[in-house]
Design a protein around this motif. Structure first.
Motif, mmCIF file in Angstrom:
data_model
loop_
_atom_site.group_PDB
_atom_site.id
_atom_site.type_symbol
_atom_site.label_atom_id
_atom_site.label_comp_id
_atom_site.label_asym_id
_atom_site.label_seq_id
_atom_site.Cartn_x
_atom_site.Cartn_y
_atom_site.Cartn_z
ATOM 1 N N VAL A 17 -1.233 -40.984 25.435
ATOM 2 C CA VAL A 17 -1.532 -41.676 24.176
ATOM 3 C C VAL A 17 -0.802 -40.994 23.020
ATOM 4 C CG1 VAL A 17 -3.364 -42.189 22.511
ATOM 5 C CG2 VAL A 17 -3.724 -42.623 24.937
ATOM 6 N N GLY A 18 -0.853 -39.660 22.951
ATOM 7 C CA GLY A 18 -0.160 -38.921 21.894
ATOM 8 C C GLY A 18 1.338 -39.140 21.936
ATOM 9 N N THR A 19 1.908 -39.079 23.122
ATOM 10 C CA THR A 19 3.339 -39.297 23.281
ATOM 11 C C THR A 19 3.696 -40.733 22.932
ATOM 12 O OG1 THR A 19 3.368 -37.638 25.041
ATOM 13 C CG2 THR A 19 5.269 -39.080 24.897
ATOM 14 N N ARG A 37 8.658 -33.102 25.440
ATOM 15 C CA ARG A 37 7.726 -31.992 25.612
ATOM 16 C C ARG A 37 6.465 -32.321 24.830
ATOM 17 N NH1 ARG A 37 5.528 -28.147 22.988
ATOM 18 N NH2 ARG A 37 6.721 -28.442 21.096
ATOM 19 N N THR A 38 5.319 -32.226 25.494
ATOM 20 C CA THR A 38 4.039 -32.475 24.840
ATOM 21 C C THR A 38 3.118 -31.298 25.110
ATOM 22 O OG1 THR A 38 4.276 -34.852 25.192
ATOM 23 C CG2 THR A 38 2.084 -34.061 24.640
ATOM 24 N N GLU A 39 2.467 -30.821 24.058
ATOM 25 C CA GLU A 39 1.565 -29.677 24.174
ATOM 26 C C GLU A 39 0.308 -29.940 23.355
ATOM 27 O OE1 GLU A 39 1.870 -25.300 22.299
ATOM 28 O OE2 GLU A 39 3.502 -25.813 23.660
ATOM 29 N N ASP A 50 1.387 -31.766 20.084
ATOM 30 C CA ASP A 50 2.691 -31.416 19.527
ATOM 31 C C ASP A 50 3.709 -32.070 20.454
ATOM 32 O OD1 ASP A 50 4.964 -30.295 18.463
ATOM 33 O OD2 ASP A 50 4.342 -28.216 18.774
ATOM 34 N N VAL A 51 4.373 -33.108 19.974
ATOM 35 C CA VAL A 51 5.284 -33.903 20.792
ATOM 36 C C VAL A 51 6.705 -33.732 20.264
ATOM 37 C CG1 VAL A 51 5.839 -36.223 21.643
ATOM 38 C CG2 VAL A 51 3.457 -35.608 21.171
ATOM 39 N N GLU A 52 7.621 -33.390 21.147
ATOM 40 C CA GLU A 52 9.035 -33.270 20.778
ATOM 41 C C GLU A 52 9.877 -34.032 21.793
ATOM 42 O OE1 GLU A 52 10.070 -29.141 20.508
ATOM 43 O OE2 GLU A 52 8.636 -28.765 18.889
#
Length: 155
Positions: A17-19, A37-39, A50-52
């Motif tokens: 969901v965040g991504t 990258r998701t953390e 934290d999505v990059e």
């Protein structure tokens, strides 16, 4: 064992969901994204994802509110020739810029057709270019990506 599996599945769904929120805000097809990258983290009093990721010559960094999926913070950097970054950053979201432009024009999203939205620079200032049409009138707005102020407009 069953509890651990349930927790892992829940975390995987929430991470997706965040991504997904970050991809949607950036207007990026998840298939086109690279180096994703998701953390899960705790920043400035918020549980966030934290999505990059990178896509089409641009690097994106997002903080997504874990509780409701809203964008807390984002950073966008265009990658120039040779991998150098141009350093365009945004403090407001593309959706915020659209709302500001529509409010300034006295229109609602239901009344217009959005023709273009993108993050760019104007004279060294990071701006969202928001273009929309109502009837036979085309509106073009540049919204300051840091302050949210109308940088320029025409119709």
């Amino acid at each position: 064992m069953k509890t651990a599996f349930t927790v892992l599945c829940s975390l995987a769904i929430l991470t997706a969901v965040g991504t997904g929120t970050a991809f949607a805000d950036a207007g990026v097809d998840p298939v086109a994204a690279e180096n994703v990258r998701t953390e899960f983290d705790f920043e400035q009093g918020h549980f966030i994802y934290d999505v990059e990721f990178a896509a089409k010559g641009t690097e994106y960094g997002y903080w997504i509110q874990a509780s409701d999926g809203s964008v807390v913070k984002k950073k966008i950097e265009l990658i120039g020739a040779g991998g150098s970054k141009t350093g365009i950053t945004a403090a407001i979201t593309q959706k915020d810029a659209r709302k500001i432009a529509l409010q300034d024009a006295g229109l609602t999203e239901a009344e217009v057709s959005i023709s273009s939205e993108k993050l760019d620079t104007e004279n060294g200032v990071a701006v969202y270019e928001v273009d929309f049409v109502k009837g036979n009138v085309k509106y073009e707005y540049d919204i300051n990506a840091t302050t949210g102020a109308v940088y320029s407009k025409s119709s």
